[in-house]
Motif scaffolding. Structure first.
Motif, PDB file in Angstrom:
ATOM      1  N   MET A   1      10.024 -19.673  17.333  1.00 48.92           N
ATOM      2  CA  MET A   1      11.098 -19.712  16.444  1.00 48.92           C
ATOM      3  C   MET A   1      10.617 -20.349  15.127  1.00 48.92           C
ATOM      4  SD  MET A   1      14.940 -21.341  16.661  1.00 48.92           S
ATOM      5  CE  MET A   1      15.397 -20.569  18.014  1.00 48.92           C
ATOM      6  N   LYS A   2      10.983 -19.694  13.869  1.00 44.19           N
ATOM      7  CA  LYS A   2      10.836 -20.088  12.567  1.00 44.19           C
ATOM      8  C   LYS A   2      11.632 -21.272  12.264  1.00 44.19           C
ATOM      9  CE  LYS A   2       8.679 -16.185  10.697  1.00 44.19           C
ATOM     10  NZ  LYS A   2       8.697 -15.005   9.774  1.00 44.19           N
ATOM     11  N   HIS A   3      11.077 -22.198  11.629  1.00 43.82           N
ATOM     12  CA  HIS A   3      11.971 -23.191  11.079  1.00 43.82           C
ATOM     13  C   HIS A   3      12.261 -23.319   9.692  1.00 43.82           C
ATOM     14  CE1 HIS A   3      11.992 -25.240  15.044  1.00 43.82           C
ATOM     15  NE2 HIS A   3      10.790 -24.636  15.055  1.00 43.82           N
ATOM     16  N   LYS A  31      20.117 -14.565  10.233  1.00 48.04           N
ATOM     17  CA  LYS A  31      19.062 -14.598  11.031  1.00 48.04           C
ATOM     18  C   LYS A  31      19.200 -16.006  11.769  1.00 48.04           C
ATOM     19  CE  LYS A  31      15.581 -11.918   8.619  1.00 48.04           C
ATOM     20  NZ  LYS A  31      14.322 -11.928   8.068  1.00 48.04           N
ATOM     21  N   ALA A  32      19.788 -16.916  11.286  1.00 47.84           N
ATOM     22  CA  ALA A  32      20.037 -18.287  12.155  1.00 47.84           C
ATOM     23  C   ALA A  32      21.195 -17.834  12.995  1.00 47.84           C
ATOM     24  CB  ALA A  32      20.339 -19.250  11.159  1.00 47.84           C
ATOM     25  N   ARG A  34      21.505 -15.184  14.576  1.00 44.76           N
ATOM     26  CA  ARG A  34      21.151 -14.506  15.724  1.00 44.76           C
ATOM     27  C   ARG A  34      19.885 -15.279  16.541  1.00 44.76           C
ATOM     28  NH1 ARG A  34      21.413 -10.006  11.809  1.00 44.76           N
ATOM     29  NH2 ARG A  34      19.136 -10.641  11.176  1.00 44.76           N
ATOM     30  N   ASP A  35      19.718 -16.455  16.062  1.00 38.44           N
ATOM     31  CA  ASP A  35      18.560 -17.269  16.851  1.00 38.44           C
ATOM     32  C   ASP A  35      17.458 -16.764  16.402  1.00 38.44           C
ATOM     33  OD1 ASP A  35      20.231 -19.274  17.849  1.00 38.44           O
ATOM     34  OD2 ASP A  35      20.757 -18.050  19.680  1.00 38.44           O
ATOM     35  N   GLU A  36      17.084 -15.911  15.216  1.00 38.06           N
ATOM     36  CA  GLU A  36      16.011 -15.454  14.837  1.00 38.06           C
ATOM     37  C   GLU A  36      15.092 -16.848  14.142  1.00 38.06           C
ATOM     38  OE1 GLU A  36      15.973 -11.965  12.722  1.00 38.06           O
ATOM     39  OE2 GLU A  36      17.356 -11.374  13.865  1.00 38.06           O
ATOM     40  N   LEU A  37      15.790 -17.849  13.696  1.00 38.90           N
ATOM     41  CA  LEU A  37      15.198 -18.744  12.949  1.00 38.90           C
ATOM     42  C   LEU A  37      16.289 -19.992  13.126  1.00 38.90           C
ATOM     43  CD1 LEU A  37      16.590 -19.138  10.036  1.00 38.90           C
ATOM     44  CD2 LEU A  37      15.101 -17.333   9.588  1.00 38.90           C
ATOM     45  N   ARG A  38      15.722 -21.170  12.831  1.00 33.51           N
ATOM     46  CA  ARG A  38      16.386 -22.335  12.911  1.00 33.51           C
ATOM     47  C   ARG A  38      16.668 -22.860  11.474  1.00 33.51           C
ATOM     48  NH1 ARG A  38      16.303 -26.615  17.596  1.00 33.51           N
ATOM     49  NH2 ARG A  38      17.032 -24.723  18.319  1.00 33.51           N
TER      50      ARG A  38
END
Length: 75
Positions: A1-3, A31-32, A34-38
């Motif tokens: 996961m990207k931060h 995107k956040a 959809r849990d693609e990044l935090r």
């Protein structure tokens, strides 16, 4: 996961009225969601964003201008 760390400008761009929102700010939020990044938003950014949001996007400001014009035009 990207931060992703965001700053005040992102908060302001995201909180803007729909017709003034930046597409990139919305995309990042989606995107956040959809849990693609935090997303990380420092609390100081929320504090700093309050003033520009209230002054730039205040809903009564345009209405006040229109009221002043209508008062002038009907006298």
């Amino acid at each position: 996961m990207k931060h992703v760390f965001v700053e005040t400008n992102w908060v302001v761009a995201y909180a803007a009225p729909a017709h003034l929102q930046l597409p990139a700010a919305l995309t990042l939020a989606l995107k956040a969601q959809r849990d693609e990044l935090r997303l990380y938003i420092p609390s100081v950014c929320l504090t700093e964003a309050r003033y520009p949001i209230r002054t730039k996007f205040h809903p009564r400001m345009p209405a006040d201008s229109l009221r002043k014009y209508l008062a002038w035009a009907t006298t």
